[in-house]
Scaffold this motif. Structure first.
Motif, PDB file in Angstrom:
ATOM      1  N   VAL A  40      40.879 112.954  78.668  1.00 32.61           N
ATOM      2  CA  VAL A  40      42.073 112.412  78.009  1.00 32.61           C
ATOM      3  C   VAL A  40      42.194 110.915  78.295  1.00 32.61           C
ATOM      4  CG1 VAL A  40      43.333 114.608  78.008  1.00 32.61           C
ATOM      5  CG2 VAL A  40      43.651 113.001  79.908  1.00 32.61           C
ATOM      6  N   PRO A  41      42.943 110.198  77.455  1.00 37.13           N
ATOM      7  CA  PRO A  41      43.118 108.758  77.703  1.00 37.13           C
ATOM      8  C   PRO A  41      43.731 108.497  79.079  1.00 37.13           C
ATOM      9  CG  PRO A  41      43.987 109.369  75.540  1.00 37.13           C
ATOM     10  CD  PRO A  41      43.646 110.645  76.251  1.00 37.13           C
ATOM     11  N   LEU A  42      43.308 107.421  79.701  1.00 43.94           N
ATOM     12  CA  LEU A  42      43.829 107.051  81.022  1.00 43.94           C
ATOM     13  C   LEU A  42      45.343 106.880  80.996  1.00 43.94           C
ATOM     14  CD1 LEU A  42      41.087 104.550  82.215  1.00 43.94           C
ATOM     15  CD2 LEU A  42      41.495 106.873  83.051  1.00 43.94           C
ATOM     16  N   GLU A  43      45.876 106.388  79.873  1.00 45.63           N
ATOM     17  CA  GLU A  43      47.335 106.196  79.806  1.00 45.63           C
ATOM     18  C   GLU A  43      48.071 107.534  79.888  1.00 45.63           C
ATOM     19  OE1 GLU A  43      47.729 104.103  75.907  1.00 45.63           O
ATOM     20  OE2 GLU A  43      45.839 105.164  75.660  1.00 45.63           O
ATOM     21  N   SER A  44      47.416 108.616  79.463  1.00 43.84           N
ATOM     22  CA  SER A  44      48.016 109.942  79.593  1.00 43.84           C
ATOM     23  C   SER A  44      48.070 110.364  81.056  1.00 43.84           C
ATOM     24  CB  SER A  44      47.227 110.962  78.773  1.00 43.84           C
ATOM     25  OG  SER A  44      47.780 112.259  78.920  1.00 43.84           O
ATOM     26  N   LEU A  45      46.981 110.137  81.771  1.00 44.44           N
ATOM     27  CA  LEU A  45      46.962 110.470  83.202  1.00 44.44           C
ATOM     28  C   LEU A  45      48.017 109.663  83.962  1.00 44.44           C
ATOM     29  CD1 LEU A  45      43.130 110.655  83.981  1.00 44.44           C
ATOM     30  CD2 LEU A  45      44.695 112.512  83.387  1.00 44.44           C
ATOM     31  N   ASN A  46      48.084 108.367  83.684  1.00 46.24           N
ATOM     32  CA  ASN A  46      49.069 107.501  84.343  1.00 46.24           C
ATOM     33  C   ASN A  46      50.490 107.988  84.057  1.00 46.24           C
ATOM     34  OD1 ASN A  46      46.981 105.852  85.289  1.00 46.24           O
ATOM     35  ND2 ASN A  46      47.164 104.438  83.575  1.00 46.24           N
ATOM     36  N   PHE A  47      50.762 108.287  82.788  1.00 51.10           N
ATOM     37  CA  PHE A  47      52.092 108.731  82.358  1.00 51.10           C
ATOM     38  C   PHE A  47      52.519 110.000  83.093  1.00 51.10           C
ATOM     39  CE2 PHE A  47      54.437 111.517  79.329  1.00 51.10           C
ATOM     40  CZ  PHE A  47      55.617 110.785  79.248  1.00 51.10           C
ATOM     41  N   HIS A  48      51.682 111.023  83.058  1.00 50.25           N
ATOM     42  CA  HIS A  48      52.041 112.301  83.681  1.00 50.25           C
ATOM     43  C   HIS A  48      52.080 112.227  85.202  1.00 50.25           C
ATOM     44  CE1 HIS A  48      52.252 114.627  80.052  1.00 50.25           C
ATOM     45  NE2 HIS A  48      51.069 114.187  79.673  1.00 50.25           N
TER      46      HIS A  48
END
Length: 118
Positions: free
Chosen positions: A55-63
């Motif tokens: 998944v996109p890194l921004e998804s990991l950061n967000f969650h």
């Protein structure tokens, strides 16, 4: 001490439960922000491991910032040990470094549970 288990140990039945898929309604949905669904979801710890690698890194950061990963693992999969391990990752870690820490932590737990389940 007889019958004593460390926090990371579970019996084969519990390991099997943690590794089992949950319903679509209980799946982890990956977003990059509020209302920004990536189209990716995970219904099991194994799928979760695969998805965090893609998944996109921004998804990991967000969650991660919101505590969504440890909440889902605790509430839907029933693995308090792994949830605690993830919640202890330094909140300043992000991006590719976060992806690698999550993958290493989840993979280690997957290996423990798979061995126990047998």
């Amino acid at each position: 001490m007889p019958g004593w288990k460390s926090k990371n140990e579970v019996d084969p039945e519990m390991a099997s439960k943690i590794l089992s898929p949950v319903s679509v309604q209980e799946a982890f949905l990956f977003f990059t922000d509020i209302g920004q669904y990536t189209g990716e979801f995970a219904q099991s710890l194994g799928e979760f491991y695969e998805k965090i690698g893609n998944v996109p890194l921004e998804s990991l950061n967000f969650h991660f910032r919101r505590g969504d990963f440890d909440r889902w693992i605790r509430e839907m999969l029933g693995d308090n040990y792994l949830a605690d391990r993830i919640s202890r990752i330094d909140k300043s870690v992000q991006g590719e470094k976060l992806r690698m820490r999550l993958k290493r932590t989840v993979k280690r737990r997957l290996n423990q549970l798979t061995i126990t389940k047998k």
